[in-house]
Design a protein around this motif. Structure first.
Motif, PDB file in Angstrom:
ATOM      1  N   ASP A 110      -2.075  -2.862  -4.695  1.00 49.57           N
ATOM      2  CA  ASP A 110      -3.181  -3.397  -3.951  1.00 49.57           C
ATOM      3  C   ASP A 110      -2.841  -4.233  -2.579  1.00 49.57           C
ATOM      4  OD1 ASP A 110      -4.735  -2.078  -5.795  1.00 49.57           O
ATOM      5  OD2 ASP A 110      -5.571  -3.896  -6.338  1.00 49.57           O
ATOM      6  N   GLU A 111      -1.767  -5.147  -2.844  1.00 49.62           N
ATOM      7  CA  GLU A 111      -1.315  -5.769  -1.592  1.00 49.62           C
ATOM      8  C   GLU A 111      -0.570  -5.067  -0.709  1.00 49.62           C
ATOM      9  OE1 GLU A 111       1.595  -9.677  -1.057  1.00 49.62           O
ATOM     10  OE2 GLU A 111       1.116  -9.085  -3.240  1.00 49.62           O
ATOM     11  N   LEU A 112       0.185  -4.397  -1.015  1.00 50.84           N
ATOM     12  CA  LEU A 112       1.108  -3.324  -0.437  1.00 50.84           C
ATOM     13  C   LEU A 112       0.089  -2.507   0.570  1.00 50.84           C
ATOM     14  CD1 LEU A 112       4.058  -2.801   0.178  1.00 50.84           C
ATOM     15  CD2 LEU A 112       3.628  -1.021  -1.738  1.00 50.84           C
ATOM     16  N   LEU A 113      -1.084  -1.943  -0.094  1.00 48.91           N
ATOM     17  CA  LEU A 113      -1.818  -1.290   0.583  1.00 48.91           C
ATOM     18  C   LEU A 113      -2.611  -1.808   1.614  1.00 48.91           C
ATOM     19  CD1 LEU A 113      -3.401   1.480  -2.006  1.00 48.91           C
ATOM     20  CD2 LEU A 113      -1.808   1.942  -0.390  1.00 48.91           C
ATOM     21  N   ASP A 114      -3.046  -3.154   1.345  1.00 50.85           N
ATOM     22  CA  ASP A 114      -3.713  -4.119   2.357  1.00 50.85           C
ATOM     23  C   ASP A 114      -3.019  -4.264   3.449  1.00 50.85           C
ATOM     24  OD1 ASP A 114      -5.946  -5.812   2.883  1.00 50.85           O
ATOM     25  OD2 ASP A 114      -4.709  -7.295   2.641  1.00 50.85           O
ATOM     26  N   TYR A 115      -1.552  -4.388   3.341  1.00 48.08           N
ATOM     27  CA  TYR A 115      -0.841  -4.628   4.373  1.00 48.08           C
ATOM     28  C   TYR A 115      -0.809  -3.580   5.536  1.00 48.08           C
ATOM     29  CZ  TYR A 115       1.147  -9.136   2.785  1.00 48.08           C
ATOM     30  OH  TYR A 115       1.391 -10.647   2.286  1.00 48.08           O
ATOM     31  N   VAL A 116      -0.884  -2.504   5.030  1.00 46.46           N
ATOM     32  CA  VAL A 116      -0.787  -1.380   5.933  1.00 46.46           C
ATOM     33  C   VAL A 116      -2.042  -0.584   6.180  1.00 46.46           C
ATOM     34  CG1 VAL A 116       1.842  -1.153   5.397  1.00 46.46           C
ATOM     35  CG2 VAL A 116      -0.108   0.150   4.210  1.00 46.46           C
ATOM     36  N   ASN A 117      -3.052  -1.356   5.511  1.00 39.15           N
ATOM     37  CA  ASN A 117      -4.478  -0.860   6.138  1.00 39.15           C
ATOM     38  C   ASN A 117      -4.976   0.597   5.347  1.00 39.15           C
ATOM     39  OD1 ASN A 117      -6.343  -2.636   7.334  1.00 39.15           O
ATOM     40  ND2 ASN A 117      -5.139  -2.661   9.152  1.00 39.15           N
ATOM     41  N   LEU A 118      -4.459   0.768   4.335  1.00 40.58           N
ATOM     42  CA  LEU A 118      -4.883   1.904   3.749  1.00 40.58           C
ATOM     43  C   LEU A 118      -5.766   1.729   2.501  1.00 40.58           C
ATOM     44  CD1 LEU A 118      -1.386   4.014   3.830  1.00 40.58           C
ATOM     45  CD2 LEU A 118      -3.691   4.564   5.070  1.00 40.58           C
ATOM     46  N   PRO A 119      -6.687   2.332   2.159  1.00 44.33           N
ATOM     47  CA  PRO A 119      -7.664   2.238   0.940  1.00 44.33           C
ATOM     48  C   PRO A 119      -6.913   2.876  -0.064  1.00 44.33           C
ATOM     49  CG  PRO A 119      -8.417   4.399   2.290  1.00 44.33           C
ATOM     50  CD  PRO A 119      -7.278   3.617   2.931  1.00 44.33           C
ATOM     51  N   LYS A 120      -7.431   2.287  -1.409  1.00 42.58           N
ATOM     52  CA  LYS A 120      -6.689   2.370  -2.677  1.00 42.58           C
ATOM     53  C   LYS A 120      -6.967   3.956  -2.994  1.00 42.58           C
ATOM     54  CE  LYS A 120      -5.808   0.642  -7.138  1.00 42.58           C
ATOM     55  NZ  LYS A 120      -6.026  -0.672  -8.064  1.00 42.58           N
ATOM     56  N   ALA A 121      -7.911   4.696  -2.534  1.00 42.87           N
ATOM     57  CA  ALA A 121      -8.062   6.123  -2.940  1.00 42.87           C
ATOM     58  C   ALA A 121      -7.118   6.881  -2.441  1.00 42.87           C
ATOM     59  CB  ALA A 121      -9.571   6.348  -2.059  1.00 42.87           C
ATOM     60  N   TYR A 122      -6.167   6.377  -1.431  1.00 46.79           N
ATOM     61  CA  TYR A 122      -5.312   7.196  -0.820  1.00 46.79           C
ATOM     62  C   TYR A 122      -4.136   7.412  -1.707  1.00 46.79           C
ATOM     63  CZ  TYR A 122      -6.939   7.972   3.892  1.00 46.79           C
ATOM     64  OH  TYR A 122      -7.598   8.490   5.046  1.00 46.79           O
ATOM     65  N   LEU A 123      -3.888   6.679  -2.651  1.00 45.34           N
ATOM     66  CA  LEU A 123      -2.676   6.686  -3.609  1.00 45.34           C
ATOM     67  C   LEU A 123      -2.418   7.877  -4.240  1.00 45.34           C
ATOM     68  CD1 LEU A 123      -3.189   3.399  -5.638  1.00 45.34           C
ATOM     69  CD2 LEU A 123      -1.372   3.686  -4.040  1.00 45.34           C
ATOM     70  N   ASP A 124      -3.568   8.882  -4.536  1.00 51.90           N
ATOM     71  CA  ASP A 124      -3.286  10.378  -4.889  1.00 51.90           C
ATOM     72  C   ASP A 124      -3.183  11.306  -4.213  1.00 51.90           C
ATOM     73  OD1 ASP A 124      -2.504   9.214  -7.790  1.00 51.90           O
ATOM     74  OD2 ASP A 124      -5.014   8.945  -8.077  1.00 51.90           O
ATOM     75  N   LYS A 125      -3.525  10.916  -2.822  1.00 51.68           N
ATOM     76  CA  LYS A 125      -3.524  12.009  -1.835  1.00 51.68           C
ATOM     77  C   LYS A 125      -2.126  12.587  -1.399  1.00 51.68           C
ATOM     78  CE  LYS A 125      -6.511  12.368   2.349  1.00 51.68           C
ATOM     79  NZ  LYS A 125      -7.308  11.680   3.444  1.00 51.68           N
ATOM     80  N   PRO A 126      -2.076  13.814  -1.342  1.00 51.91           N
ATOM     81  CA  PRO A 126      -0.893  14.327  -1.030  1.00 51.91           C
ATOM     82  C   PRO A 126      -0.445  14.054   0.737  1.00 51.91           C
ATOM     83  CG  PRO A 126      -2.573  16.105  -1.988  1.00 51.91           C
ATOM     84  CD  PRO A 126      -3.196  14.867  -1.558  1.00 51.91           C
ATOM     85  N   VAL A 127       0.784  13.971   0.685  1.00 50.29           N
ATOM     86  CA  VAL A 127       1.158  13.293   1.907  1.00 50.29           C
ATOM     87  C   VAL A 127       0.896  14.228   3.179  1.00 50.29           C
ATOM     88  CG1 VAL A 127       2.770  11.785   1.333  1.00 50.29           C
ATOM     89  CG2 VAL A 127       3.597  13.978   1.817  1.00 50.29           C
ATOM     90  N   GLU A 128       0.821  15.525   2.811  1.00 51.21           N
ATOM     91  CA  GLU A 128       0.549  16.566   3.918  1.00 51.21           C
ATOM     92  C   GLU A 128      -0.830  16.676   4.370  1.00 51.21           C
ATOM     93  OE1 GLU A 128       0.824  19.050   0.240  1.00 51.21           O
ATOM     94  OE2 GLU A 128       2.031  17.628   1.139  1.00 51.21           O
ATOM     95  N   ASP A 129      -1.825  15.827   3.621  1.00 50.63           N
ATOM     96  CA  ASP A 129      -3.249  15.531   4.205  1.00 50.63           C
ATOM     97  C   ASP A 129      -3.406  14.384   4.898  1.00 50.63           C
ATOM     98  OD1 ASP A 129      -3.577  17.970   2.791  1.00 50.63           O
ATOM     99  OD2 ASP A 129      -4.389  16.880   0.952  1.00 50.63           O
ATOM    100  N   LEU A 130      -2.256  13.842   5.244  1.00 56.71           N
ATOM    101  CA  LEU A 130      -2.677  12.589   6.025  1.00 56.71           C
ATOM    102  C   LEU A 130      -2.375  12.785   7.603  1.00 56.71           C
ATOM    103  CD1 LEU A 130      -0.265  10.286   3.756  1.00 56.71           C
ATOM    104  CD2 LEU A 130      -2.634  10.527   3.810  1.00 56.71           C
ATOM    105  N   SER A 131      -2.887  11.999   8.256  1.00 57.79           N
ATOM    106  CA  SER A 131      -2.767  11.948   9.682  1.00 57.79           C
ATOM    107  C   SER A 131      -1.272  11.508  10.290  1.00 57.79           C
ATOM    108  CB  SER A 131      -3.836  11.088  10.776  1.00 57.79           C
ATOM    109  OG  SER A 131      -3.975   9.706  10.548  1.00 57.79           O
ATOM    110  N   GLY A 132      -1.130  11.570  11.439  1.00 56.06           N
ATOM    111  CA  GLY A 132       0.220  10.773  11.991  1.00 56.06           C
ATOM    112  C   GLY A 132       0.269   9.482  11.602  1.00 56.06           C
ATOM    113  N   GLY A 133      -0.837   8.724  11.932  1.00 55.30           N
ATOM    114  CA  GLY A 133      -1.001   7.286  11.834  1.00 55.30           C
ATOM    115  C   GLY A 133      -0.793   6.916  10.372  1.00 55.30           C
ATOM    116  N   GLU A 134      -1.531   7.647   9.608  1.00 51.54           N
ATOM    117  CA  GLU A 134      -1.461   7.263   8.214  1.00 51.54           C
ATOM    118  C   GLU A 134      -0.298   7.604   7.616  1.00 51.54           C
ATOM    119  OE1 GLU A 134      -6.158   8.709   7.399  1.00 51.54           O
ATOM    120  OE2 GLU A 134      -4.602  10.242   7.014  1.00 51.54           O
TER     121      GLU A 134
END
Length: 233
Positions: A110-134
């Motif tokens: 949780d702390e790690l995601l908070d530092y990089v401004n990503l929601p916890k819901a992204y944890l199981d997201k495939p990386v190919e579905d992410l934007s460049g910034g994400e």
């Protein structure tokens, strides 16, 4: 005990010539200069992606070659311009480094995601579905998951739009303050260097032409080389 994280003495590597440099604990060092001046090569020397042809590099007072390379790269993390992620999920990428050392801490997520401004819901997201910034945020988080002491950044925002650049810079500033990280960052953006850095290094043709405190170094260059470079930015 010395507060020098890195000490480089008469270091030569390909384009780099007679590099003498110290980086202090907690320093925010910005490296800039024309293309082909050796900026990325210098960065790679700090975690042994490359080794010098001659000269000496010390990390925390000891010859850098005395350190186990995986442990060194855990301590001295690198974030590249293009995020190279594994073709799995976000959580798979975050776990990779810590699992090598049996140090994965689920409570740290949780702390790690908070530092990089990503929601916890992204944890199981495939990386190919992410934007460049994400993807760049995940790349930063993957490096931070190792709890590094030094963060090497090779133009991490150069491929991003202005909104993502501003957001990543905010993340970095937050991290620097919270973790007391030592930052060594290559950037082509002098305004970014002044926003993030306390020390600047101007490289040209493999040599350190000028070094000094920021923003003074950029606002009041002492050499014609740096004056010409800043005038053209």
């Amino acid at each position: 005990m010395s507060n020098h994280v890195f000490e480089l003495s008469e270091v030569n590597k390909r384009v780099l010539q007679n590099i003498n440099l110290t980086v202090n604990q907690g320093g925010r060092v910005m490296v800039f200069g024309p293309s082909g001046s050796g900026k990325s090569t210098l960065l790679h020397l700090f975690n042994r992606l490359e080794d010098p042809d001659s000269g000496e590099i010390k990390y925390q007072g000891q010859p850098i070659e005395d350190y186990n390379i995986p442990k060194l790269r855990k301590d001295v993390g690198l974030v590249l311009q293009q995020p190279y992620l594994f073709s799995e999920t976000v959580i798979d990428n975050l776990k990779y480094g810590p699992k090598m050392f049996n140090e994965w801490d689920e409570a740290f997520v949780d702390e790690l995601l908070d530092y990089v401004n990503l929601p916890k819901a992204y944890l199981d997201k495939p990386v190919e579905d992410l934007s460049g910034g994400e993807k760049q945020r995940v790349s930063l988080a993957r490096t931070l998951a190792n709890k590094p002491k030094v963060l090497l950044l090779d133009e991490p925002t150069s491929a991003l739009d202005d909104q993502n650049i501003e957001s990543i810079e905010e993340d970095l500033l937050k991290l620097m303050d919270a973790w007391q990280l030592t930052i060594i960052m290559v950037t082509h953006n002098l305004k970014q260097a002044m926003r993030l850095g306390t020390k600047g290094i101007y490289l040209e043709s493999g040599k350190i032409v000028e070094t000094g405190k920021l923003p003074n170094l950029i606002e009041h260059p002492q050499t014609d080389s740096l004056k010409n470079f800043t005038a053209n930015q």
